[in-house]
Design a protein around this motif. Structure first.
Motif, mmCIF file in Angstrom:
data_model
loop_
_atom_site.group_PDB
_atom_site.id
_atom_site.type_symbol
_atom_site.label_atom_id
_atom_site.label_comp_id
_atom_site.label_asym_id
_atom_site.label_seq_id
_atom_site.Cartn_x
_atom_site.Cartn_y
_atom_site.Cartn_z
ATOM 1 N N ALA A 57 -81.866 26.147 -22.212
ATOM 2 C CA ALA A 57 -80.765 27.057 -22.922
ATOM 3 C C ALA A 57 -79.922 27.763 -21.869
ATOM 4 C CB ALA A 57 -81.540 28.155 -23.771
ATOM 5 N N PHE A 59 -76.195 28.112 -20.825
ATOM 6 C CA PHE A 59 -74.898 27.554 -21.172
ATOM 7 C C PHE A 59 -73.562 27.799 -20.418
ATOM 8 C CE2 PHE A 59 -77.706 28.393 -24.777
ATOM 9 C CZ PHE A 59 -77.900 27.061 -25.477
ATOM 10 N N THR A 84 -75.205 21.560 -22.017
ATOM 11 C CA THR A 84 -76.370 21.826 -23.058
ATOM 12 C C THR A 84 -75.893 21.810 -24.548
ATOM 13 O OG1 THR A 84 -76.862 23.352 -21.367
ATOM 14 C CG2 THR A 84 -78.259 23.502 -23.191
ATOM 15 N N GLY A 85 -74.610 22.545 -24.681
ATOM 16 C CA GLY A 85 -74.247 22.797 -26.176
ATOM 17 C C GLY A 85 -73.921 21.617 -26.729
ATOM 18 N N ASP A 86 -73.304 20.589 -26.041
ATOM 19 C CA ASP A 86 -73.042 19.313 -26.564
ATOM 20 C C ASP A 86 -74.364 18.496 -26.713
ATOM 21 O OD1 ASP A 86 -69.912 19.587 -25.944
ATOM 22 O OD2 ASP A 86 -70.840 19.806 -23.870
ATOM 23 N N THR A 87 -75.368 18.747 -25.921
ATOM 24 C CA THR A 87 -76.579 17.915 -26.165
ATOM 25 C C THR A 87 -77.381 18.471 -27.439
ATOM 26 O OG1 THR A 87 -77.138 17.820 -23.702
ATOM 27 C CG2 THR A 87 -78.832 17.571 -25.186
ATOM 28 N N ILE A 88 -77.144 19.748 -27.548
ATOM 29 C CA ILE A 88 -77.809 20.387 -29.036
ATOM 30 C C ILE A 88 -77.246 19.679 -29.999
ATOM 31 C CG2 ILE A 88 -78.355 22.389 -30.201
ATOM 32 C CD1 ILE A 88 -78.188 23.635 -27.514
ATOM 33 N N GLU A 89 -75.829 19.785 -30.030
ATOM 34 C CA GLU A 89 -74.969 19.399 -31.271
ATOM 35 C C GLU A 89 -75.227 17.680 -31.379
ATOM 36 O OE1 GLU A 89 -70.274 18.958 -32.363
ATOM 37 O OE2 GLU A 89 -70.902 20.168 -30.435
ATOM 38 N N GLU A 92 -78.490 17.286 -33.144
ATOM 39 C CA GLU A 92 -78.318 18.006 -34.485
ATOM 40 C C GLU A 92 -77.593 17.060 -35.638
ATOM 41 O OE1 GLU A 92 -77.502 22.265 -34.356
ATOM 42 O OE2 GLU A 92 -79.681 22.444 -33.915
ATOM 43 N N GLN A 388 -81.139 17.071 -18.777
ATOM 44 C CA GLN A 388 -79.649 17.455 -19.018
ATOM 45 C C GLN A 388 -78.770 16.527 -18.090
ATOM 46 O OE1 GLN A 388 -78.420 19.252 -21.500
ATOM 47 N NE2 GLN A 388 -76.440 18.096 -20.697
#
Length: 403
Positions: A57, A59, A84-89, A92, A388
């Motif tokens: 986490a 960003f 990171t944010g793109d990975t999470i998205e 999900e 990542q």
């Protein structure tokens, strides 16, 4: 000869991620993964103790790159494209929710690496990615515009090839034949082997915030320190092992470290001890643990300071006070060898980063050859950062190939 549009060598994290994203973004391309073992995604399976530490986490690209002893400069641009944010998205959107733990590591909510593996296998099937197991690659040659790839089970040709084999010396050799230079691999994440009375018989004890320096070098780190059966581990040690990978290899893993268990100067510590000598005069030093240290570690350091379990604070002489302050703020330990950190074997070494275009992850030495993940000379500290790097490189490769 079997013809494909894109051949991906290596069925690990980067290989699968590249394959799925290529096939999804351009369904007209015939994509195949060549994996030498009988199942892929082995590192995904064991990462994070079987829970799969997907990412971290963090960003802000400038902060994120600081976790890469090799690759810090090169990854800044790519992290602005996919991080990171793109990975999470990405996960999900495909039904895999991630959670953040206290130390910033991110895992699937299911706490099982199988969730990630199932997601990849389902996506690969959905987008008609062909997975070919037990295909050990013997040679990669370029004939005109086509790659010819010989495996233990047959011959393939492709217009574009992605190498995502991690730290594999045989593949590095084949990449040398295509014009690349390889930085020789050395282990990057390892624990320190230390035999010392002061840490004997107390495995499992954690000092929460220490500072560790490698004597006579500029290497230092801070964070939790874990005492193990063999020596020392946890983030403070693993960070040192990653950033000092090349230097410590040159020393053949024999060197001295200085541990400041309380992150105070010797002088400040000595003043505190002198006050305690007054305030706790009648108590034994052994039984009055200080500085929020684990009790068993305090006992060991007290006994190493020329006193016994019965010595009272009032009876401490100048030399004993100084000895204890030294043990707390500058304990010297001899490191003799290393041990692999869990199953997460990471190496420093791989394809020279100057030979890669980091806007596309395409080779500058061989057109239409792409490289992603640890096959490159990029490695990170522990905590989801190596994955990542794999997701980012593989995604950028996919975006460029699918165009």
């Amino acid at each position: 000869m079997i013809e494909k549009d894109v051949i991906i060598i290596g069925g690990g994290a980067a290989g699968f991620f590249a394959a799925i994203n290529i096939a999804e973004q351009n369904p007209n391309l015939k994509v195949a993964i060549l994996e030498r073992t009988k199942v892929g995604l082995a590192k995904v399976k064991v990462s994070g103790g079987g829970r799969c530490n997907v990412t971290h986490a963090e960003f802000i690209p400038q902060e994120l790159v600081q976790n890469y002893p090799r690759g810090e400069k090169e990854l800044l641009g790519p992290f602005h494209q996919f991080m990171t944010g793109d990975t999470i998205e990405w996960f999900e959107k495909r039904g895999v929710a991630l959670k953040i733990e206290e130390d910033g590591r991110m895992f699937p909510v299911s706490n099982s690496s199988q969730t990630i593996i199932d997601c990849f296998l389902n996506e690969a099937e959905k987008h008609h990615v062909e997975e070919l197991y037990n295909h050990s690659v013997k040679s990669i040659e370029k004939h005109g515009k086509l790659f010819h790839i010989q495996t233990s089970q047959g011959e393939f040709s492709s217009k574009k090839t992605v190498v995502a084999t991690g730290s594999n010396p045989k593949i590095w050799k084949l990449l040398e034949n295509l014009g690349h230079t390889i930085s020789q691999p050395v282990p990057s994440l390892f624990t320190f082997n230390i035999k010392d009375q002061r840490i004997q018989d107390i495995p499992g004890v954690v000092a929460l915030d220490v500072e560790v320096k490698v004597v006579n070098t500029d290497l230092w780190s801070e964070g939790p320190l874990l005492i193990t059966h063999w020596g020392m581990s946890a983030p403070s040690i693993l960070k040192l092992s990653a950033f000092g990978a090349l230097e410590l290899a040159e020393k053949d893993y024999k060197f001295k470290i200085e541990v400041n268990f309380i992150k105070q100067t010797f002088e400040v510590c000595l003043d505190v001890l002198k006050t305690l000598k007054q305030d706790l005069a009648k108590k034994t030093v052994f039984k009055s643990t200080q500085f929020d240290l684990p009790k068993r570690l305090w006992h060991k350091l007290v006994l190493a300071s020329n006193m016994n379990a019965e010595t009272r604070w009032a009876d401490l002489n100048k030399s004993q006070l100084e000895d204890l302050a030294n043990q707390l703020t500058g304990a010297i330990f001899n490191v003799d060898g290393k041990s692999t950190f869990k199953e997460e074997f990471v190496t420093a070494g791989g394809v020279n980063l100057k030979e890669i275009n980091f806007k596309t992850f395409e080779s500058k030495r061989c057109e239409n050859l792409y490289l992603a993940g640890e096959v490159l000379n990029i490695d990170a500290v522990t905590g989801g950062f190596n994955f990542q790097n794999a997701w980012t490189g593989a995604y950028i490769v996919a975006r460029n190939i699918s165009k």
